[in-house]
Design a protein around this motif. Structure first.
Motif, mmCIF file in Angstrom:
data_model
loop_
_atom_site.group_PDB
_atom_site.id
_atom_site.type_symbol
_atom_site.label_atom_id
_atom_site.label_comp_id
_atom_site.label_asym_id
_atom_site.label_seq_id
_atom_site.Cartn_x
_atom_site.Cartn_y
_atom_site.Cartn_z
ATOM 1 N N ALA A 1 0.830 -1.201 0.000
ATOM 2 C CA ALA A 1 0.000 0.000 0.000
ATOM 3 C C ALA A 1 0.867 1.253 0.000
ATOM 4 O O ALA A 1 0.596 2.227 -0.727
ATOM 5 C CB ALA A 1 -0.925 -0.014 1.214
ATOM 6 N N PHE A 2 1.913 1.247 0.800
ATOM 7 C CA PHE A 2 2.793 2.420 0.862
ATOM 8 C C PHE A 2 3.631 2.542 -0.410
ATOM 9 O O PHE A 2 3.931 3.653 -0.866
ATOM 10 C CB PHE A 2 3.659 2.336 2.114
ATOM 11 N N ALA A 3 3.994 1.410 -0.993
ATOM 12 C CA ALA A 3 4.700 1.439 -2.276
ATOM 13 C C ALA A 3 3.808 2.042 -3.359
ATOM 14 O O ALA A 3 4.279 2.811 -4.220
ATOM 15 C CB ALA A 3 5.143 0.030 -2.668
ATOM 16 N N GLU A 4 2.526 1.723 -3.327
ATOM 17 C CA GLU A 4 1.588 2.285 -4.295
ATOM 18 C C GLU A 4 1.461 3.789 -4.110
ATOM 19 O O GLU A 4 1.365 4.551 -5.084
ATOM 20 C CB GLU A 4 0.229 1.604 -4.144
ATOM 21 N N ALA A 5 1.456 4.259 -2.846
ATOM 22 C CA ALA A 5 1.384 5.695 -2.596
ATOM 23 C C ALA A 5 2.628 6.406 -3.127
ATOM 24 O O ALA A 5 2.526 7.513 -3.685
ATOM 25 C CB ALA A 5 1.219 5.947 -1.097
ATOM 26 N N ARG A 6 3.785 5.778 -2.989
ATOM 27 C CA ARG A 6 5.015 6.379 -3.552
ATOM 28 C C ARG A 6 4.928 6.429 -5.071
ATOM 29 O O ARG A 6 5.302 7.428 -5.695
ATOM 30 C CB ARG A 6 6.237 5.572 -3.124
ATOM 31 N N ARG A 7 4.460 5.350 -5.664
ATOM 32 C CA ARG A 7 4.383 5.297 -7.121
ATOM 33 C C ARG A 7 3.458 6.380 -7.660
ATOM 34 O O ARG A 7 3.782 7.046 -8.656
ATOM 35 C CB ARG A 7 3.893 3.911 -7.561
ATOM 36 N N ARG A 8 2.344 6.579 -6.981
ATOM 37 C CA ARG A 8 1.364 7.566 -7.448
ATOM 38 C C ARG A 8 1.640 8.957 -6.891
ATOM 39 O O ARG A 8 1.014 9.925 -7.314
ATOM 40 C CB ARG A 8 -0.045 7.118 -7.032
ATOM 41 N N HIS B 1 -7.280 10.476 -5.167
ATOM 42 C CA HIS B 1 -6.272 11.326 -4.548
ATOM 43 C C HIS B 1 -5.518 10.685 -3.378
ATOM 44 O O HIS B 1 -4.587 11.307 -2.847
ATOM 45 C CB HIS B 1 -6.930 12.617 -4.057
ATOM 46 N N PHE B 2 -5.881 9.478 -2.981
ATOM 47 C CA PHE B 2 -5.245 8.837 -1.820
ATOM 48 C C PHE B 2 -5.109 7.340 -2.045
ATOM 49 O O PHE B 2 -5.819 6.762 -2.875
ATOM 50 C CB PHE B 2 -6.084 9.070 -0.544
ATOM 51 N N VAL B 3 -4.212 6.739 -1.297
ATOM 52 C CA VAL B 3 -4.233 5.296 -1.093
ATOM 53 C C VAL B 3 -4.849 5.085 0.290
ATOM 54 O O VAL B 3 -4.298 5.543 1.298
ATOM 55 C CB VAL B 3 -2.824 4.676 -1.161
ATOM 56 N N SER B 4 -5.986 4.440 0.323
ATOM 57 C CA SER B 4 -6.746 4.300 1.575
ATOM 58 C C SER B 4 -6.467 2.950 2.217
ATOM 59 O O SER B 4 -6.593 1.908 1.569
ATOM 60 C CB SER B 4 -8.250 4.454 1.299
ATOM 61 N N SER C 1 -8.827 8.731 12.031
ATOM 62 C CA SER C 1 -8.540 9.112 10.651
ATOM 63 C C SER C 1 -7.218 9.879 10.628
ATOM 64 O O SER C 1 -7.109 10.945 11.246
ATOM 65 C CB SER C 1 -9.662 10.008 10.098
ATOM 66 N N VAL C 2 -6.228 9.334 9.944
ATOM 67 C CA VAL C 2 -4.895 9.944 9.913
ATOM 68 C C VAL C 2 -4.395 9.934 8.472
ATOM 69 O O VAL C 2 -4.536 8.930 7.767
ATOM 70 C CB VAL C 2 -3.901 9.180 10.820
ATOM 71 N N TRP C 3 -3.793 11.049 8.062
ATOM 72 C CA TRP C 3 -3.182 11.116 6.736
ATOM 73 C C TRP C 3 -1.668 11.036 6.894
ATOM 74 O O TRP C 3 -1.078 11.741 7.741
ATOM 75 C CB TRP C 3 -3.607 12.394 6.034
ATOM 76 N N LEU C 4 -1.047 10.168 6.101
ATOM 77 C CA LEU C 4 0.366 9.847 6.227
ATOM 78 C C LEU C 4 1.094 10.118 4.918
ATOM 79 O O LEU C 4 0.507 10.047 3.837
ATOM 80 C CB LEU C 4 0.553 8.358 6.577
ATOM 81 N N THR C 5 2.396 10.369 5.049
ATOM 82 C CA THR C 5 3.241 10.351 3.867
ATOM 83 C C THR C 5 3.425 8.897 3.426
ATOM 84 O O THR C 5 3.150 7.972 4.204
ATOM 85 C CB THR C 5 4.614 10.965 4.161
ATOM 86 N N PRO C 6 3.921 8.675 2.202
ATOM 87 C CA PRO C 6 4.177 7.289 1.788
ATOM 88 C C PRO C 6 5.215 6.567 2.645
ATOM 89 O O PRO C 6 5.345 5.344 2.562
ATOM 90 C CB PRO C 6 4.655 7.444 0.342
#
Length: 668
Positions: free
Chosen positions: A30-37, A73-76, A107-112
């Motif tokens: 999931a975090f790898a996908e957030a970095r990719r996008r 706009h996010f990876v959830s 509910s928390v928003w994180l960096t990749p």
């Protein structure tokens, strides 16, 4: 089409498998996908029995438009806090540090890279009462990410650095002393409302660990005030709507209505609350002989087995608060419904007894029992009829995953209640739970946190899992005499000593080989359950008393150190540490009973030992020559008769052969 959560084992995650949100489980991909996008991660943490989690799902996560915006706009990422208490702990700490409050859904928003930068709990679908809508928050976070990346990175870095460097503040090394305990009692007394018996505050959670401390302190120090406080809390809880007056068992907490009237439950029922409270009420009975305490303890055990028992012999984690889309619908009654089920005469009698006046939502009432019934037979008949009628309603959903720690707490409660109240079925149920934990959760000396349908989950056990299961096994050994339970407890505690130490006498909440988060969680304070550290202290101390292991005793003493600091500031969050400290100050007492199991004299001595009220007393029973448990080694019959040895730190008084003599030795 189902999302990725369709492959999950958690019932909570499976509830979200058909959401239009493209949820990911907590995993590296999931975090790898957030970095990719190059998008943030939206982390949503909750649990199956959480009412507001279900509300936010219905309002936002099931909404196609909101889901489409999230997917773009996010990876959830969706997390079951009961499966991953470590993930929940580190991000909840961040939420509380920044916002000053916490709760679920989180509910928390994180960096990749997993660094948090924006925080909240429940967000409504439309702005109200000064609270932004969920869509507004999503748009604001997206705008900040795309237009102010440097500022986001700076905020995330500062928060992560500050939290990663935090350590529990322990001002006073060493285990609590008698002075610590007396000081804690004074602080607790100031927090109790003498009129109601409850601790002050509008939200009232069951203070199970604090009550255990009060009962133990009463016994050891002879404190009438401690017993009075404990009895007041126990009476208040079991007579209020916190307790299910029809089916037994306790709800999660109650709220004080701003308009007055009965306390309003948050209706979910958790295994951990009920396991802890069954044991508390049993210990209250053991001290005073209260029939009320006995009834509540037994009914709570019966409820656990009736509503939470799984096909594999374990206990499910919780029942939801909601049914038919409404919180509490399953549990509330109108006066008319009582008359329909019971008839006019019994219906009117029950309405008066349970304070059913129609003052809750939609003309219903929660049930409370502020006075004892004047007719016990009628009371039982009415309750049975209401329970049968309620069984025809749509029940709350059950989260049927088995959590190791909470099942360990249940093993202790079922074993002790079964022995004290002569209910062998409860002892057998405790044994079944223990066998499931050993056969499914344990692999190579390491515990899995959860199982479902007889298959272990992928998440590693945390400190409380090892400690609470070990605690349960020691309690089960005291009742059954099976040395295998002590051996298995030793295996689990060896893992604690090898993989969890912090190098300063305490323990981390996760093992040294667990998944690395931005901070390794460590919190010695009690929450809804004993903290992992204090639970470990209790299990280590009991194991040391059975085996004579100085290594385990010293580890227990080191783990108790935070209780000294907490007792001076936040005694209500150190209840289990203070309770274990009472056992430490008292010894704890060690009672070895030697004799054949089919000899009535052995059974009488054994029961007398189990009735011992000395704080944290450990009991071992075995046949002559059975030396698998060191406390039994070298202890034999006396004049051919079964004998009991009362010891402290393996130094024993002269053995006795009658229950009357054993009672005298225990009092001495």
């Amino acid at each position: 089409m189902p999302n990725r959560l369709a492959q999950a084992t958690s019932p909570y995650l499976l509830q979200h498998a058909d959401n239009p949100v493209d949820w990911w489980p907590w995993e590296a991909d999931a975090f790898a996908e957030a970095r990719r996008r190059d998008v943030p991660v939206f982390l949503s943490v909750g649990y199956s029995a959480c009412h507001w989690c279900h509300v936010m799902e219905r309002e936002s996560f099931e909404d196609d438009e909101t889901a489409a915006y999230m997917n773009e706009h996010f990876v959830s990422v969706k997390v079951d806090r009961e499966e991953r208490p470590d993930v929940d702990a580190v991000y909840m700490e961040a939420v509380q540090a920044v916002t000053g409050q916490g709760g679920w859904p989180m509910s928390v928003w994180l960096t990749p890279d997993g660094e948090p930068f924006y925080f909240g709990t429940y967000f409504p679908p439309r702005a109200r009462h000064g609270m932004a809508s969920f869509r507004q928050v999503l748009e604001g976070v997206h705008s900040a990410w795309t237009g102010g990346r440097d500022e986001v990175a700076e905020i995330a870095g500062k928060i992560t650095q500050e939290l990663a460097g935090r350590k529990p503040a322990i001002a006073d090394p060493g285990a609590p002393t008698e002075e610590t305990q007396a000081s804690a009692l004074l602080r607790l007394a100031r927090d109790v409302d003498p009129a109601s018996g409850w601790f002050r505050g509008d939200t009232k959670f069951p203070p199970s660990m604090v009550i255990e401390f009060l009962l133990r302190h009463h016994v050891r120090a002879g404190s009438a005030e401690a017993l009075h406080m404990a009895e007041g809390l126990c009476e208040a809880m079991a007579r209020s709507s916190l307790y299910d007056q029809v089916g037994g068992g306790f709800h999660r907490y109650v709220l004080t209505p701003s308009t007055g009237g009965p306390l309003v439950p948050h209706f979910e029922k958790m295994l951990y609350d009920n396991a802890l409270l069954a044991r508390v009420y049993a210990h209250w009975w053991r001290i005073t002989g209260s029939p009320f305490a006995r009834r509540i303890a037994v009914e709570t055990c019966d409820w656990m087995l009736r509503d939470l028992r799984t096909e594999q012999g374990g206990l499910a984690s919780a029942l939801d608060a909601d049914s038919e889309g409404e919180e509490g619908r399953y549990y509330v009654w109108t006066p008319e419904q009582l008359r329909e089920v019971l008839g006019d005469e019994d219906g009117a009698w029950a309405a008066g007894l349970f304070e059913v006046t129609g003052t809750f939502e939609h003309g219903t009432s929660v049930l409370q029992l502020l006075r004892d019934p004047d007719d016990a037979e009628r009371y039982a008949r009415v309750r049975n009829a209401l329970l049968a009628a309620r069984a025809q309603r749509v029940p709350p959903a059950r989260d049927d995953k088995v959590v190791a720690a909470w099942n360990g707490l249940a093993v202790a409660a079922l074993a002790e209640c079964g022995a004290l109240f002569e209910r062998p079925d409860l002892v057998e149920a405790a044994g079944e739970v223990a066998r499931l934990l050993a056969g499914v959760h344990l692999d190579g000396g390491r515990l899995a946190r959860t199982s479902r349908d007889g298959a272990a989950g992928a998440n590693a056990g945390v400190l409380e899992d090892y400690a609470d299961v070990a605690e349960g096994l020691v309690a089960l050994h005291a009742v059954t005499g099976d040395a295998a339970h002590v051996e298995l407890a030793g295996t689990l505690l060896d893992a604690v000593l090898e993989h969890f130490p912090d190098g300063a006498g305490g323990f981390y909440d996760t093992a040294d080989d667990a998944e690395r988060l931005f901070r390794r969680p460590q919190d010695p304070t009690d929450n809804a359950t004993p903290s992992g550290q204090f639970a470990a202290a209790g299990a280590l101390l009991s194991y040391a008393a059975l085996t004579g292991s100085q290594r385990h005793r010293e580890a227990a003493e080191g783990a108790l150190a935070p209780a000294r600091t907490l007792a001076a500031k936040h005694a209500r969050f150190a209840g289990w540490g203070l309770a274990v400290a009472e056992a430490h100050v008292a010894g704890p007492l060690e009672v070895a009973v030697v004799g054949e199991s089919d000899d009535r004299r052995t059974r009488d001595l054994h029961r007398t030992a189990l009735l011992a009220v000395s704080p944290g007393a450990v009991v071992s029973v075995g046949a002559p020559g059975d030396e698998r448990v060191p406390l039994l080694a070298g202890r034999g019959l006396v004049g051919g008769a079964p004998a009991a040895y009362v010891c402290r730190d393996f130094a024993c008084r002269l053995p006795v052969t009658t229950s009357a003599e054993l009672v005298a030795e225990l009092r001495a």
